[in-house]
Design a protein around this motif. Structure first.
Motif, PDB file in Angstrom:
ATOM      1  N   GLU A  84     -46.176  22.927   0.912  1.00  0.00           N
ATOM      2  CA  GLU A  84     -45.270  23.607  -0.017  1.00  0.00           C
ATOM      3  C   GLU A  84     -45.591  24.527  -0.863  1.00  0.00           C
ATOM      4  N   GLN A 115     -42.609  17.822  -7.568  1.00  0.00           N
ATOM      5  CA  GLN A 115     -41.728  18.048  -6.343  1.00  0.00           C
ATOM      6  C   GLN A 115     -40.367  18.443  -7.089  1.00  0.00           C
ATOM      7  N   VAL A 165     -40.028  22.234  -7.382  1.00  0.00           N
ATOM      8  CA  VAL A 165     -39.714  22.814  -5.894  1.00  0.00           C
ATOM      9  C   VAL A 165     -38.265  22.624  -5.713  1.00  0.00           C
ATOM     10  N   GLY A 211     -36.313  22.061  -0.266  1.00  0.00           N
ATOM     11  CA  GLY A 211     -37.002  21.033  -1.161  1.00  0.00           C
ATOM     12  C   GLY A 211     -36.845  19.946  -1.116  1.00  0.00           C
ATOM     13  N   PHE A 230     -38.753  18.312   1.964  1.00  0.00           N
ATOM     14  CA  PHE A 230     -40.218  18.096   1.506  1.00  0.00           C
ATOM     15  C   PHE A 230     -40.533  16.948   0.397  1.00  0.00           C
TER      16      PHE A 230
END
Length: 146
Positions: A30, A93, A96, A110, A113
């Motif tokens: 990331e 998260q 992101v 994103g 991920f």
């Protein structure tokens, strides 16, 4: 002597936690994602093409925000040995995903991920649990703990 089995007196090193390895690797990946997304936001700052609803025109602000997120992800990647580190990684998260407000494609990337993060948490915990069960059932090949 078989190569599968250690010789008597051999020191068997403990295995690294799969959960820590998987989550740390996901956060490091990331870092690259955020770095490249920051580059995209910076290059599109004067363009209408590919822009999201949130517009940041200042190049220094773009790089500071991206750099801070990169540093946070780097630090968190090293803190995955504790439950608090994994909880902080879960919270990380959100920014992101929020980069999708700057570049809409980041909602998709994103999101991928986030799925990888959840999978890393679940699979890593399962691998560690299965390793512990195996070591309990086979103490002769279990790692020596100091």
């Amino acid at each position: 002597m078989s190569k599968d089995r250690p010789a008597p007196g051999d020191r068997i090193r403990p295995k690294k936690s799969a959960l820590v390895q998987f989550t740390s690797t996901t956060l490091l990946l990331e870092v690259f994602l955020v770095l490249f997304a920051t580059l995209v936001v910076w290059s599109l700052r004067d363009s209408e093409f590919g822009r999201g609803p949130l517009r940041i025109e200042s190049a220094p602000v773009i790089w500071v925000l991206g750099g801070v997120l990169v540093l946070v992800l780097l630090v968190l990647s090293r803190a995955q040995g504790s439950p608090a580190g994994r909880a902080a990684g879960t919270v990380a998260q959100l920014p992101v995903l929020a980069m999708g407000l700057l570049v809409p494609m980041m909602f998709l990337v994103g999101g991928i991920f986030v799925v990888l993060w959840v999978y890393a948490l679940r699979l890593g915990a399962r691998v560690d649990r299965e390793r512990a069960e195996y070591d309990a059932a086979h103490p002769e090949t279990a790692p020596n703990t100091p």
